[in-house]
Scaffold this motif. Structure first.
Motif, PDB file in Angstrom:
ATOM      1  N   VAL A   6       0.843  -1.193   0.000  1.00 43.14           N
ATOM      2  CA  VAL A   6       0.000   0.000   0.000  1.00 43.14           C
ATOM      3  C   VAL A   6       0.878   1.243   0.000  1.00 43.14           C
ATOM      4  CG1 VAL A   6      -1.925  -1.127   1.190  1.00 43.14           C
ATOM      5  CG2 VAL A   6      -0.199   0.113   2.534  1.00 43.14           C
ATOM      6  N   LYS A   7       0.333   2.301  -0.563  1.00 44.11           N
ATOM      7  CA  LYS A   7       0.958   3.621  -0.463  1.00 44.11           C
ATOM      8  C   LYS A   7       0.559   4.199   0.887  1.00 44.11           C
ATOM      9  CE  LYS A   7       2.665   4.771  -4.554  1.00 44.11           C
ATOM     10  NZ  LYS A   7       3.978   5.362  -4.637  1.00 44.11           N
ATOM     11  N   LEU A   8       1.424   5.008   1.448  1.00 49.69           N
ATOM     12  CA  LEU A   8       1.139   5.622   2.737  1.00 49.69           C
ATOM     13  C   LEU A   8       0.086   6.711   2.573  1.00 49.69           C
ATOM     14  CD1 LEU A   8       1.894   5.631   5.736  1.00 49.69           C
ATOM     15  CD2 LEU A   8       3.581   7.409   5.191  1.00 49.69           C
ATOM     16  N   THR A   9      -0.935   6.649   3.400  1.00 51.69           N
ATOM     17  CA  THR A   9      -1.972   7.668   3.486  1.00 51.69           C
ATOM     18  C   THR A   9      -2.231   7.924   4.969  1.00 51.69           C
ATOM     19  OG1 THR A   9      -3.783   6.066   3.537  1.00 51.69           O
ATOM     20  CG2 THR A   9      -3.092   6.846   1.346  1.00 51.69           C
ATOM     21  N   PRO A  10      -2.950   8.991   5.298  1.00 56.07           N
ATOM     22  CA  PRO A  10      -3.234   9.261   6.705  1.00 56.07           C
ATOM     23  C   PRO A  10      -3.919   8.103   7.433  1.00 56.07           C
ATOM     24  CG  PRO A  10      -3.664  11.228   5.425  1.00 56.07           C
ATOM     25  CD  PRO A  10      -3.369  10.118   4.434  1.00 56.07           C
ATOM     26  N   GLN A  11      -4.654   7.274   6.732  1.00 55.96           N
ATOM     27  CA  GLN A  11      -5.325   6.149   7.389  1.00 55.96           C
ATOM     28  C   GLN A  11      -4.335   5.141   7.969  1.00 55.96           C
ATOM     29  OE1 GLN A  11      -7.130   4.233   3.798  1.00 55.96           O
ATOM     30  NE2 GLN A  11      -7.118   2.372   5.013  1.00 55.96           N
ATOM     31  N   TYR A  12      -3.080   5.144   7.487  1.00 51.12           N
ATOM     32  CA  TYR A  12      -2.070   4.195   7.959  1.00 51.12           C
ATOM     33  C   TYR A  12      -1.069   4.827   8.930  1.00 51.12           C
ATOM     34  CZ  TYR A  12      -3.766   1.214   4.191  1.00 51.12           C
ATOM     35  OH  TYR A  12      -4.547   0.447   3.378  1.00 51.12           O
ATOM     36  N   ARG A  13      -1.375   5.979   9.455  1.00 51.55           N
ATOM     37  CA  ARG A  13      -0.453   6.670  10.358  1.00 51.55           C
ATOM     38  C   ARG A  13      -0.118   5.805  11.579  1.00 51.55           C
ATOM     39  NH1 ARG A  13      -0.893  12.963  12.064  1.00 51.55           N
ATOM     40  NH2 ARG A  13       1.091  13.058  13.168  1.00 51.55           N
ATOM     41  N   TYR A  46       6.608  14.128   6.354  1.00 52.68           N
ATOM     42  CA  TYR A  46       7.062  12.789   5.984  1.00 52.68           C
ATOM     43  C   TYR A  46       6.321  12.292   4.742  1.00 52.68           C
ATOM     44  CZ  TYR A  46       8.274   7.825   6.624  1.00 52.68           C
ATOM     45  OH  TYR A  46       8.737   6.547   6.451  1.00 52.68           O
ATOM     46  N   LEU A  47       5.015  12.411   4.770  1.00 56.76           N
ATOM     47  CA  LEU A  47       4.187  11.948   3.650  1.00 56.76           C
ATOM     48  C   LEU A  47       4.518  12.713   2.374  1.00 56.76           C
ATOM     49  CD1 LEU A  47       1.895  10.054   2.813  1.00 56.76           C
ATOM     50  CD2 LEU A  47       0.282  11.802   3.560  1.00 56.76           C
ATOM     51  N   THR A  52      10.761  10.467  -4.027  1.00 60.70           N
ATOM     52  CA  THR A  52      11.475  11.424  -4.867  1.00 60.70           C
ATOM     53  C   THR A  52      10.708  11.502  -6.182  1.00 60.70           C
ATOM     54  OG1 THR A  52      13.576  10.822  -3.837  1.00 60.70           O
ATOM     55  CG2 THR A  52      13.681  11.937  -5.977  1.00 60.70           C
ATOM     56  N   LYS A  53      10.260  12.696  -6.514  1.00 60.25           N
ATOM     57  CA  LYS A  53       9.434  12.857  -7.711  1.00 60.25           C
ATOM     58  C   LYS A  53      10.258  13.210  -8.951  1.00 60.25           C
ATOM     59  CE  LYS A  53       5.506  14.076  -4.805  1.00 60.25           C
ATOM     60  NZ  LYS A  53       6.025  13.321  -3.709  1.00 60.25           N
ATOM     61  N   GLN A  54      11.381  13.896  -8.741  1.00 65.72           N
ATOM     62  CA  GLN A  54      12.286  14.263  -9.837  1.00 65.72           C
ATOM     63  C   GLN A  54      13.702  13.955  -9.405  1.00 65.72           C
ATOM     64  OE1 GLN A  54      11.894  18.340 -11.037  1.00 65.72           O
ATOM     65  NE2 GLN A  54       9.693  18.350 -10.719  1.00 65.72           N
ATOM     66  N   SER A  63       9.240   5.127  -5.853  1.00 63.75           N
ATOM     67  CA  SER A  63       7.926   4.872  -5.264  1.00 63.75           C
ATOM     68  C   SER A  63       8.135   4.020  -4.025  1.00 63.75           C
ATOM     69  CB  SER A  63       7.017   4.114  -6.242  1.00 63.75           C
ATOM     70  OG  SER A  63       6.802   4.870  -7.413  1.00 63.75           O
ATOM     71  N   THR A  64       7.463   4.388  -2.941  1.00 65.47           N
ATOM     72  CA  THR A  64       7.591   3.661  -1.689  1.00 65.47           C
ATOM     73  C   THR A  64       6.260   3.017  -1.335  1.00 65.47           C
ATOM     74  OG1 THR A  64       9.318   5.161  -0.918  1.00 65.47           O
ATOM     75  CG2 THR A  64       8.186   3.855   0.760  1.00 65.47           C
ATOM     76  N   TYR A  65       6.340   1.744  -0.970  1.00 61.54           N
ATOM     77  CA  TYR A  65       5.161   0.974  -0.580  1.00 61.54           C
ATOM     78  C   TYR A  65       5.411   0.348   0.789  1.00 61.54           C
ATOM     79  CZ  TYR A  65       4.143   1.207  -5.573  1.00 61.54           C
ATOM     80  OH  TYR A  65       3.906   1.649  -6.844  1.00 61.54           O
ATOM     81  N   PHE A  66       4.352   0.222   1.543  1.00 61.48           N
ATOM     82  CA  PHE A  66       4.428  -0.452   2.832  1.00 61.48           C
ATOM     83  C   PHE A  66       3.707  -1.783   2.713  1.00 61.48           C
ATOM     84  CE2 PHE A  66       5.311   3.896   3.613  1.00 61.48           C
ATOM     85  CZ  PHE A  66       6.269   3.872   4.605  1.00 61.48           C
ATOM     86  N   CYS A  67       4.274  -2.793   3.346  1.00 62.22           N
ATOM     87  CA  CYS A  67       3.716  -4.140   3.290  1.00 62.22           C
ATOM     88  C   CYS A  67       2.749  -4.309   4.450  1.00 62.22           C
ATOM     89  CB  CYS A  67       4.845  -5.164   3.357  1.00 62.22           C
ATOM     90  SG  CYS A  67       4.270  -6.856   3.117  1.00 62.22           S
TER      91      CYS A  67
END
Length: 179
Positions: A6-13, A46-47, A52-54, A63-67
């Motif tokens: 999953v991508k980090l979103t506020p729901q996973y804080r 942090y979010l 890194t976009k460029q 792209s960073t994903y959390f397991c």
């Protein structure tokens, strides 16, 4: 094992805080670097700065994903996928940086997480993936090999000492050896 990336979103804080507190209490220097580059306690910053976009300061877009373990609703690890390689990443880092939090190691998560990360790479159009691991990191090497990785080479310095990690590859990436 019921996991997803999953991508980090506020729901996973909460999941992020729990994982990072445990990890940092056990060790400071862990992979992937991207998840410890900034202070996770300043969540908004942090979010915003997790990926890194460029290309900048020697870093390439990533792209960073959390397991996420769906059964327990916890983060068991993270992966950072570099969209392409620069010279530095060819020698140390490769396309995928990965790590499993200390309490969840040796349970098969790394192998499963790498499999999911390779699927993400294919979706991004990355068909030849380079992963690296330290020569003494047997667990990481096994996880890579279980996903089809093969030892490509070891980087040896002018004194004959292996100074860089082993290189394991997926697909047909050709690399030169630096001796």
């Amino acid at each position: 094992m019921n996991i997803t990336l999953v991508k980090l979103t506020p729901q996973y804080r909460r999941q992020l805080n729990d994982m990072m507190e445990q990890w940092l209490s056990a060790e400071q220097d862990f992979s992937p670097y991207a998840i410890r580059r900034n202070d996770y306690r300043d969540f908004d910053y942090y979010l915003e700065h997790l990926e890194t976009k460029q290309e900048q300061d020697g870093r390439v877009p990533d792209s960073t994903y959390f397991c996420l373990d769906l059964d327990r609703n916890i983060f068991v690890g993270a992966v950072n996928i570099r969209h392409y390689l620069n010279e530095n990443l060819l020698f140390s880092g490769g396309h995928i940086g990965d790590g499993i939090r200390p309490s969840e190691r040796r349970k098969g998560y790394a192998t499963a997480m790498i499999r999911l990360a390779l699927e993400e790479c294919r979706e991004m159009g990355i068909h030849r993936v380079l992963m690296t691991c330290d020569k003494d990191n047997i667990g990481s090497a096994k996880s890579i090999v279980k996903n089809g990785g093969i030892l490509e080479n070891e980087i040896v310095n002018e004194d004959g000492v292996t100074e860089h990690p082993d290189k394991l590859k997926f697909g047909g990436m050709i690399r030169r050896e630096r001796i």
